[in-house]
Write an enzyme that holds these catalytic residues in place. Structure first.
Site, short mmCIF file in Angstrom:
data_model
loop_
_atom_site.label_atom_id
_atom_site.label_comp_id
_atom_site.label_asym_id
_atom_site.label_seq_id
_atom_site.Cartn_x
_atom_site.Cartn_y
_atom_site.Cartn_z
N LYS A 127 -0.93 4.86 4.54
CA LYS A 127 -1.84 3.95 5.20
C LYS A 127 -1.37 3.71 6.63
O LYS A 127 -0.20 3.39 6.87
CB LYS A 127 -1.93 2.62 4.44
N HIS B 267 0.83 -1.19 0.00
CA HIS B 267 0.00 0.00 0.00
C HIS B 267 0.87 1.26 0.00
O HIS B 267 2.07 1.20 0.28
CB HIS B 267 -0.92 0.04 1.22
#
Length: 283
Positions: free
Chosen positions: A176, A172
């Site tokens: 995040k 990600h």
């Protein structure tokens, strides 16, 4: 800015929608998607950005004025919407530290929560499911709104019947906050429902750097999380057997991929009798 009677034009044929985290990466996509649908009515845009308070969310996102001002008063909007509308939906893409409180507040006011924020613990999910059922308020916690991810998970469950060795890798963007991702955890839970122990010991392993082998669940599954700028959301499930590996991978290049799943959940959550966890329950 005082809370005003925004969105009172909602009719029986439209679903009132509050978007929480409206100026975030996902929240802004949700605002655009909801504003484009004739059967959905954006009634509130909640965000903590100080510089945006009182400004029209549509103007801020280049959509033109939507007559919905950005506000940080979530509870005030939940209270107002619960009094003025039936079947209202709250879509939350915020932060793991606040999502539990947001979800519980929505249920308490009779507003259906659609939660895309990950990081809820199993205990929190159980509590919310119980509260939702007792309140008779449908709710949906969806770790990943991509139809492609649901298909990957189903394929992984099918493959798990034939392989005893498997590891999961999720990648990600570096904005995040939680790791591993809710999607990765959900995938692991689905594999564990097959009812087996994975990765039986072959040799005694020793990490010269702690965490090098990822996080290991009681089932033996190992989960690895990467965070880098330039990534959006990616996951691979890698199975190993004698003389072969089998890899399933899903890549999200743009957050628009999640919008069909978000819209579908908004339209269906009001008919639920309790809380569902995972998009597969709505497809």
């Amino acid at each position: 800015m005082p809370l005003t009677d925004q969105g009172s034009s909602s009719t029986a044929s439209t679903i009132p929608v509050l978007v929480v985290g409206a100026l975030g990466r996902m929240g802004a996509h949700v605002v655009r998607a909801v504003a484009a649908e004739a059967d959905l009515d954006l009634v509130a845009a909640v965000d903590t950005a100080a510089e945006a308070q009182g400004q029209d969310i549509g103007s801020l996102l280049g959509l033109g004025a939507l007559d919905v001002a950005v506000s940080q008063d979530l509870e005030g909007h939940l209270c107002l919407v619960s009094q003025q509308h039936r079947g209202a939906v709250m879509v939350d893409f915020t932060h793991p530290a606040v999502v539990y409180d947001h979800t519980r507040a929505a249920i308490a006011y009779g507003v259906h929560p659609v939660i895309g924020t990950t990081g809820l613990s199993p205990e929190q999910l159980d509590d919310l499911a119980d509260f939702s059922r007792k309140a008779s308020v449908g709710a949906a916690v969806i770790p990943n709104f991509s139809v492609g991810m649901v298909l990957l998970q189903q394929a992984a469950v099918a493959a798990a019947r034939f392989y005893d060795h498997a590891e999961l890798v999720e990648l990600h963007h570096n904005g995040k906050a939680d790791a591993p991702s809710g999607t990765c955890i959900k995938t692991a839970e689905l594999l564990e429902a097959v009812g087996k122990i994975y990765n039986p010991t072959v040799v005694e392993e020793k990490e010269s750097l702690a965490g090098s082998r990822g996080g290991q669940r009681p089932s033996g599954l190992r989960l690895h999380a990467l965070r880098l700028p330039g990534l959006v959301a990616h996951q691979a499930v890698i199975f190993g057997g004698p003389g072969e590996t089998y890899t399933l991978r899903h890549d999200t290049m743009d957050r628009s991929a999640y919008m069909p799943g978000v819209l579908k959940t908004i339209r269906q959550v009001g008919a639920l009798e309790g809380l569902v966890y995972g998009l597969e329950h709505l497809l």
